[in-house]
Design an enzyme around this catalytic site. Structure first.
Site, short mmCIF file in Angstrom:
data_model
loop_
_atom_site.label_atom_id
_atom_site.label_comp_id
_atom_site.label_asym_id
_atom_site.label_seq_id
_atom_site.Cartn_x
_atom_site.Cartn_y
_atom_site.Cartn_z
N LYS A 81 1.62 -2.32 7.59
CA LYS A 81 1.97 -1.91 6.33
C LYS A 81 3.47 -0.91 5.68
O LYS A 81 4.19 -1.71 5.30
CB LYS A 81 1.35 -1.01 5.04
CG LYS A 81 -0.31 -1.80 5.36
CD LYS A 81 -0.69 -3.15 4.32
CE LYS A 81 -1.63 -3.09 4.32
NZ LYS A 81 -1.42 -4.42 2.98
N TYR A 99 -3.21 0.01 10.40
CA TYR A 99 -3.12 -0.07 8.97
C TYR A 99 -1.48 0.25 8.44
O TYR A 99 -0.47 -0.61 7.63
CB TYR A 99 -4.32 0.34 8.49
CG TYR A 99 -3.94 -0.26 6.89
CD1 TYR A 99 -4.16 -1.02 6.51
CD2 TYR A 99 -3.52 0.75 5.56
CE1 TYR A 99 -4.22 -1.60 4.69
CE2 TYR A 99 -3.47 0.64 4.21
CZ TYR A 99 -4.10 -0.35 3.82
OH TYR A 99 -3.46 -0.89 2.28
N SER A 127 1.23 -1.16 -0.17
CA SER A 127 -0.22 -0.17 0.07
C SER A 127 0.80 1.53 -0.33
O SER A 127 1.78 0.80 0.50
CB SER A 127 -1.25 0.19 1.37
OG SER A 127 -1.70 0.94 1.64
#
Length: 258
Positions: free
Chosen positions: A153, A149, A136
């Site tokens: 990531k 997140y 991402s």
């Protein structure tokens, strides 16, 4: 790997979104595809659509990864390309519950580690292997509204970097897909803050698959379906305070009432 024609490919999280687009595109390019997803009907539907084999199950747990790789090897012989694509997004900051942090760590990071642990010895023995991690742009930059997140990531990107710098001279290719907004269930309605920030530039999963095929041709580490992310990443490194100020503006904008 410059082409997937004839290759044995595993895609996790392939029941929808980016994973489904990758599975379909690889099959169209001539690959033999194993479709994994924790949602069994979704995995079977995508596999039927692209002529692949559905192997439903948990691609994050140690036992689940082992079962997936064993089933894939039984079908494919050896796995030439493994796409660690499954991912989850949990909202919140330090107040997010332990379960949100643990689930994010297991799916977004340890799923990649566990797959590499089982795949790397055979790849090193034969002198070739290909790992693609769906990370991402949040792994290169950050994402407002979701600390679990963003943090995991970043860790996923760090692991992919480590794999590349350690094994590229021994025939392993490692790539990291780092898109911004993509029109998947993870963006559409599941996280209002992310949707507010990313919706305007969001692309389709098929656009990500196109970018992956293009990047595989030259083996570049970073796959950037949104090319502007490269400039953002460079700006972050060159002037962190300015970049943080800009991200804070995004945060404040996300907090504004509709």
């Amino acid at each position: 790997m410059r082409s997937v024609a004839g290759a044995g490919v595993v895609v996790t999280g392939a029941g929808s979104g980016i994973g489904a687009a990758l599975a379909r595109r690889f099959a169209a390019e001539g690959a033999r595809v194993v479709v994994n997803d924790i949602n069994e009907p979704a995995a079977e539907a995508v596999a039927a659509d692209c002529g692949g084999l559905a192997v439903p199950g948990d691609a994050a747990s140690e036992a689940g990864v082992a079962a997936l790789i064993a089933a894939a090897r039984s079908q494919l012989g050896e796995i030439d390309l493994y796409c660690a694509n499954a991912g989850i997004a949990r909202t919140g900051g330090p107040e997010a519950p332990e379960s949100a942090w643990d689930d994010s760590w297991q799916v977004n990071v340890m799923a990649h580690v566990r797959a590499a642990r089982l795949l790397t010895p055979a790849w090193l023995e034969r002198g070739s292997g290909h790992l693609i991690c769906t990370v991402s742009a949040a792994g290169l930059l950050a994402m407002v509204g979701t600390a679990p997140y963003s943090v995991t990531k970043h860790a996923a990107l760090a692991f992919a970097e480590w794999m590349s710098l350690t094994y590229r001279h021994r025939g392993l290719t490692v790539q990291a897909i780092c898109p911004q907004g993509v029109r998947t269930g993870m963006l559409n309605g599941s996280d209002p803050v992310a949707e507010k920030v990313l919706a305007a530039s969001a692309i389709q999963p098929e656009d990500v698959a196109d970018a992956v095929i293009e990047a595989m041709a030259d083996g570049r580490f970073l796959i950037l379906p949104h090319p502007e992310v490269a400039a953002m990443y460079a700006g972050r490194a060159a002037d962190p305070d300015r970049w943080l100020g800009g991200m804070n503006k995004l945060q404040r904008r996300a907090e504004e009432p509709e």
